[in-house]
Write an enzyme that holds these catalytic residues in place. Sequence first.
Site, mmCIF file in Angstrom:
data_model
loop_
_atom_site.group_PDB
_atom_site.id
_atom_site.type_symbol
_atom_site.label_atom_id
_atom_site.label_comp_id
_atom_site.label_asym_id
_atom_site.label_seq_id
_atom_site.Cartn_x
_atom_site.Cartn_y
_atom_site.Cartn_z
ATOM 1 N N HIS A 205 13.896 58.397 29.833
ATOM 2 C CA HIS A 205 13.957 59.858 29.754
ATOM 3 C C HIS A 205 15.239 60.388 30.390
ATOM 4 C CE1 HIS A 205 12.285 63.546 28.619
ATOM 5 N NE2 HIS A 205 11.087 63.458 29.149
ATOM 6 N N ALA A 206 15.920 59.563 31.171
ATOM 7 C CA ALA A 206 17.168 60.000 31.789
ATOM 8 C C ALA A 206 18.247 60.275 30.751
ATOM 9 C CB ALA A 206 17.650 58.947 32.786
#
Length: 231
Positions: A205-206
Amino acid sequence: MRQEPFPAYHVFDLEHWARKEHYFYYTEKLPVSYSVTVPVDVKILKAWCRREKRRFYPMVIYCMSRTVNELEFLRMFRDHAGRLCVWESVNPCYTVFHEDDHTFSDMWSYYDPDPDKGYRIIAEDMEKYGNIQSVKARGGQPANFFCVSMEPWFRFTGYAAHASGQAAKFFPVITCGKYEPAYEITKDGSVKEKLQMPVSVTVSHAVADGYHTGLFFKTLQQEMNRFGQMD
């Protein structure tokens, strides 16, 4: 042994990235990855492989490779100094199955964007290393890679792959399942036949949100469909 040059990359301009705050949030406060599974229509690609006498799995790996290399957020990584960087290109790391003992081996191939060259490299590597029954059938895996595998024994609607006890990795993990016929009713009431293969992608998700994941599947479908325009 010949020493391969370190893969080319550049440091990403994090300061001017709209997702800068999201990046730090999902690396420092809530390190998380997520998986999404979508049925992809492989009817055109399968027909092209049959007509051109190409093996389906190497062509799938090629299509995945071209898609990942077209999308910058799937080529991101952190260097030894912790800086966010982007590989200039990434290579597929994939699995091959052994029929005799039902185990698999992991191997890799260099990426080439040309369909003929890209397919040939993968197919020849499978012939060369595919019978080596070890977890790592081919050594010397380059740092710039992503993962792809095929599970042709069953169709799935969800799949998750998470490595515990490790720092967050940004490379995508892609898993394909069994393809099966499917039918869609179009707006004019006609029936469109498809050959749907579940494809799961696990990303950090980064570096990717839902929008980016959707872009991956859109690009992948376009990549597979373009073989319908080839002679």
